[in-house]
Write a protein that holds these residues in place. Structure first.
Motif, short mmCIF file in Angstrom:
data_model
loop_
_atom_site.label_atom_id
_atom_site.label_comp_id
_atom_site.label_asym_id
_atom_site.label_seq_id
_atom_site.Cartn_x
_atom_site.Cartn_y
_atom_site.Cartn_z
N SER A 146 0.83 -1.19 0.00
CA SER A 146 0.00 0.00 0.00
C SER A 146 0.87 1.25 0.00
O SER A 146 2.04 1.21 0.36
N ARG A 147 0.26 2.35 -0.34
CA ARG A 147 0.97 3.62 -0.35
C ARG A 147 1.06 4.22 1.05
O ARG A 147 0.29 3.88 1.94
N ILE A 148 1.98 5.15 1.19
CA ILE A 148 2.07 6.01 2.37
C ILE A 148 1.80 7.42 1.86
O ILE A 148 2.36 7.84 0.84
N LEU A 149 0.95 8.14 2.55
CA LEU A 149 0.58 9.50 2.16
C LEU A 149 1.09 10.45 3.24
O LEU A 149 1.01 10.13 4.43
N ALA A 150 1.62 11.59 2.84
CA ALA A 150 2.11 12.58 3.80
C ALA A 150 1.35 13.89 3.63
O ALA A 150 0.97 14.26 2.51
N ILE A 151 1.16 14.58 4.75
CA ILE A 151 0.40 15.82 4.77
C ILE A 151 1.22 16.91 5.44
O ILE A 151 1.68 16.75 6.57
N ASP A 152 1.41 18.02 4.73
CA ASP A 152 2.00 19.23 5.29
C ASP A 152 0.84 20.20 5.50
O ASP A 152 0.48 20.96 4.61
N TYR A 153 0.24 20.13 6.68
CA TYR A 153 -0.98 20.86 7.01
C TYR A 153 -0.69 22.33 7.23
O TYR A 153 0.23 22.69 7.97
N ILE A 205 -1.83 6.32 11.55
CA ILE A 205 -1.54 7.75 11.52
C ILE A 205 -0.23 7.97 12.27
O ILE A 205 -0.10 7.59 13.44
N GLU A 206 0.74 8.55 11.60
CA GLU A 206 2.05 8.83 12.19
C GLU A 206 2.29 10.32 12.17
O GLU A 206 1.74 11.05 11.34
N ARG A 207 3.16 10.78 13.06
CA ARG A 207 3.55 12.20 13.10
C ARG A 207 5.06 12.28 12.89
O ARG A 207 5.80 11.46 13.40
N VAL A 208 5.49 13.31 12.16
CA VAL A 208 6.92 13.53 11.89
C VAL A 208 7.23 15.01 12.12
O VAL A 208 6.47 15.88 11.68
N ASP A 209 8.31 15.27 12.80
CA ASP A 209 8.77 16.64 13.03
C ASP A 209 8.98 17.31 11.67
O ASP A 209 9.69 16.80 10.82
N GLU A 210 8.33 18.45 11.48
CA GLU A 210 8.43 19.12 10.19
C GLU A 210 9.21 20.42 10.24
O GLU A 210 9.16 21.21 9.29
N ARG A 211 9.93 20.66 11.34
CA ARG A 211 10.70 21.91 11.40
C ARG A 211 11.64 22.00 10.21
O ARG A 211 12.26 21.02 9.82
N PHE A 212 11.70 23.15 9.64
CA PHE A 212 12.60 23.48 8.53
C PHE A 212 12.19 22.90 7.18
O PHE A 212 12.87 23.12 6.19
N THR A 213 11.07 22.15 7.10
CA THR A 213 10.74 21.56 5.80
C THR A 213 10.41 22.60 4.76
O THR A 213 10.75 22.43 3.59
N SER A 214 9.76 23.70 5.14
CA SER A 214 9.45 24.74 4.16
C SER A 214 10.73 25.40 3.66
O SER A 214 10.87 25.68 2.46
N THR A 246 6.61 16.26 0.58
CA THR A 246 7.50 15.22 0.06
C THR A 246 8.69 15.03 0.99
O THR A 246 9.11 13.89 1.25
N ILE A 247 9.22 16.11 1.54
CA ILE A 247 10.34 16.02 2.48
C ILE A 247 9.88 15.32 3.77
O ILE A 247 10.60 14.48 4.32
N ILE A 248 8.68 15.63 4.25
CA ILE A 248 8.12 14.95 5.43
C ILE A 248 8.02 13.45 5.16
O ILE A 248 8.41 12.62 6.00
N LEU A 249 7.52 13.10 4.00
CA LEU A 249 7.36 11.69 3.63
C LEU A 249 8.71 11.00 3.53
O LEU A 249 8.90 9.88 4.04
N GLN A 250 9.67 11.65 2.90
CA GLN A 250 11.00 11.04 2.77
C GLN A 250 11.66 10.87 4.13
O GLN A 250 12.31 9.86 4.39
N THR A 251 11.47 11.83 5.03
CA THR A 251 12.00 11.73 6.39
C THR A 251 11.42 10.50 7.09
O THR A 251 12.15 9.73 7.72
#
Length: 140
Positions: free
Chosen positions: A2-9, A88-97, A126-131
């Protein structure tokens, strides 16, 4: 698989990224208006097999929640209730933008294209997902 989907809310826009079914490549999918996010996910999840949704977790430099932290927490909770079969997983998104913007510069995009905030959000997702993928890889 299955796929993994990432969200930068975000308050206005939400970047979406997804893996291929073999979970090898993370790619930007789209950016949607945040108020349309649940409708988009409903359509997407009906047509694609997604096992995990990764949501960027905005943190301050001292690891405390950002101003959107409580909103994103509520979103993640609502998502888990609506789709209990999806992890549902959470990933630190600091600096992704900032990383997304630098990626745009490094890839040679013109200044006018770098002003496209929707593209920045999609690249950040995409960076969140790759992380996330890098952390779960047995080779790391």
């Amino acid at each position: 698989m299955s796929r993994i989907l990432a969200i930068d809310y975000g308050k206005k826009r939400t970047g979406i990224a997804v893996t291929d079914p073999m979970q090898i490549i993370a790619s930007g999918l789209t950016t949607v208006a945040t108020h349309e996010l649940f409708a988009f996910l409903e359509r997407y999840l009906k047509s694609e097999d997604v096992e995990t949704i990764v949501i960027g977790e905005p943190k301050q430099m001292d690891y405390t929640d950002s101003e959107l932290g409580s909103v994103i927490h509520a979103f993640a909770k609502a998502l888990q209730e609506k789709y209990p079969h999806i992890i549902i997983e959470r990933v630190d998104e600091r600096f992704t933008s900032k990383m997304a913007f630098q990626t745009m510069i490094d890839s040679g995009l013109s200044k006018s294209k770098r002003r496209n905030k929707a593209l920045v959000d999609e690249i950040a997702a995409t960076i969140i997902l790759q992380t996330f993928m890098d952390k779960k890889s047995p080779f790391n």
